[in-house]
Scaffold this active site. Structure first.
Site: not given
Ligand code: ZN
Length: 554
Positions: A87, A108, A169-171, A313, A494
């Site tokens: 991600t 990540n 998600k923060d990212r 996800d 993944h």
């Molecule tokens: Zn992802």
């Protein structure tokens, strides 16, 4: 006399056609600016495989995915050109137009050799949480060393074009929006259920975000999750209850319906919403609210809205690529997309915005399921591998602890021990590579010396190369066999360079984009240069992709 007039006429025509050619060849900045949208909307669907478009096609409505495909330009053969397909790297690559070798987001989380600890891609202890009493807001894009296309738009417009990033998600919110974003918002679950940010962007949440958080929307979605359609409409997926699904704490099987209010306490409070399609609905609601809240796309200076749908996800990780849960999540996302498009048409105006939709990586079929249908697949135990490797190295070199860390398929040397014991770096690399290649389910091995001394242009080797950051990456890189993962026996994951992880949807739609599709191979790193070219602005500083001009209106 007659010939004289013909000669004059001919000369006139010749001169005129030269004149036209010269005019066409002259650079005309208006040609770039003509197509400039008021708003660019980037949509990333977390863990979306390309084949979800085709597998669920017959069940989609007309106003979501189908509208984008039928009115936009569909790149049907777009791939991630690097490993690992996670991600953080995915979002950074989509918006920076470069691979981890350039933007530095190598995973990540990764082992930081200089800090001698594992670091998270967007964690930042130097900033404060805004909107939550937890530490969930202590995040920023400081580890991404390149610009995003949204940064370039800010620079080009003297910071007058706005950028807002949104994701559960923060990212997924922070990396796309880049370093100069006006704001990035992400979701904090547990007992709060709120959209939050960090002091990197602002000292307080704006009024519209506070209002949204107080609206009770998150609580409204805490309701039973039933399938959208009747059971027989899910023929594109496996049976509702099967051996390859994880499920939730507090429910014995993986059959619909899921009684979220009852499951809430045992599954992270409001974090439970993230792992259901309602997390995407909440994201769409919040993105729609941001259009008015942030006045996006209201003047001729282009703004950026980056939206990442993260729930796909979480559902994929929990239930797997082939589950009925994942199908239901996409059918509901299709409706959320339709709502977002309708809101954009109403608030920004049809034809005033350009949208692209892609993903940050794909996902593998559950290996246990693949094995059940005789396809080679498996599970790799990194703990066991590291123990065997340590034992081998201790025997071979007579030194313990030659390895500092094994993570993300990479082995990091303990250089203090290597130097102290006068061990040749090349010898250590080669011995380790030789050992790893004998080990079950390891497919390929690359050493630092190989990667620094060779430029690979094709296949998995080139994907390893593009994912390799000289300063941040390890000393030996392993590539596991296809469909071999280091994960639980239920659910999908993944990270590889195989097609199931690299093949992503890519659709451009709206202002400046013509209708069409192609099977020509394109890459994720082409997206940011394409948007740059559409806007007539600089490419992101570490971009290696090419503008996909075939999608542009003439
Ligand atoms: Zn992802």
């Amino acid at each position: 006399m007659k010939y004289f007039f013909q000669l004059i006429l001919t000369l006139f025509l010749v001169q005129n056609s030269f004149g036209q050619q010269a005019q066409q060849a002259t650079f005309n900045p208006d040609q770039d600016l003509r197509a400039k949208p008021k708003l660019v909307v980037g949509v990333v669907v977390d863990q979306m495989r390309y084949d979800y478009l085709t597998r669920f096609w017959d069940k989609f409505g007309d106003e979501g995915f189908k509208k984008l495909v039928s009115e936009g330009f569909n790149f049907r053969n777009t791939h991630f050109n690097y490993i690992p397909t996670y991600t953080g790297p995915g979002h950074a690559s989509v918006y920076s137009g470069g691979a981890p070798e350039s933007h530095g987001i190598i995973s990540n989380s990764w082992y930081d050799k200089f800090e001698k600890q594992s670091v998270y891609c967007v964690s930042d202890p130097s900033v404060e949480s805004i909107g939550t009493s937890s530490d969930a807001g202590k995040m920023s894009p400081h580890r991404m060393i390149t610009t995003s296309v949204a940064d370039e738009n800010r620079l080009h417009t003297q910071m007058r074009g706005k950028t807002i990033g949104i994701a559960l998600k923060d990212r997924g919110a922070i990396l796309p929006a880049g370093h100069t974003a006006n704001a990035a918002y992400w979701f904090h679950g547990q007992d709060e259920g709120k959209w939050i940010t960090s002091s990197f962007y602002a000292e307080t949440l704006p009024g519209w975000v506070k209002k949204f958080n107080a609206s009770g929307k998150a609580a409204e979605y805490m309701k039973p999750w039933e399938t959208l359609y009747k059971a027989s409409d899910y023929a594109e997926s496996g049976t509702d209850v099967n051996l390859y699904e994880g499920g939730f704490e507090g429910k014995e099987d993986t059959g619909f319906p899921y009684d979220l209010p009852n499951l809430k306490d045992k599954n992270g409070g409001y974090d439970l919403l993230k792992a259901t399609p309602y997390g995407n609905s909440l994201t769409a609601d919040f993105a729609i609210a941001s259009l008015d809240g942030e006045d996006l796309g209201q003047d001729d200076i282009t703004d950026f809205l980056t939206v990442s749908f993260s729930s796909t996800d979480y559902v994929g990780h929990n239930f797997g690529v082939n589950s009925r849960e994942i199908q239901d999540t996409y059918l509901r996302l299709d409706q959320d997309l339709a709502r977002l498009l309708k809101a954009l048409d109403q608030k920004v105006g049809e034809g005033n915005y350009t949208l692209f939709l892609t993903s940050d990586h794909g996902g593998v079929h559950v290996p246990a399921y693949l094995q059940s249908v005789k396809i080679p697949a498996g599970y790799f135990d990194y703990g066991k591998f590291q123990d065997s490797l340590n034992a081998f190295l201790a025997e071979r070199f007579g030194v313990e602890n030659l390895i500092l860390n094994v993570s993300n398929n990479q082995i990091f040397f303990n250089y203090e021990e290597v130097l102290e014991n006068k061990i040749s770096r090349d010898e250590l690399q080669n011995e380790m590579a030789h050992f790893a290649l004998q080990y079950g389910m390891v497919n390929k091995v690359f050493t630092r010396s190989q990667l620094e001394g060779t430029s690979y242009t094709e296949g998995l080797a080139s994907s390893v190369d593009h994912g390799y950051h000289q300063k941040r990456s390890g000393d030996v890189v392993l590539v596991l066999e296809p469909s071999v993962i280091s994960y639980s026996r239920t659910g999908s994951t993944h990270g590889s360079g195989q097609n199931y992880d690299t093949h992503a949807p890519l659709i451009f739609y709206g202002k400046g984009i013509k209708t069409g599709n192609t099977l020509e191979r394109t890459e994720i790193v082409d997206i940011a240069p394409t948007i740059s070219a559409l806007l007539g602005i600089s490419f992101p500083n570490g971009s290696t992709g090419r503008p996909l001009y075939m999608a542009f209106e003439e």
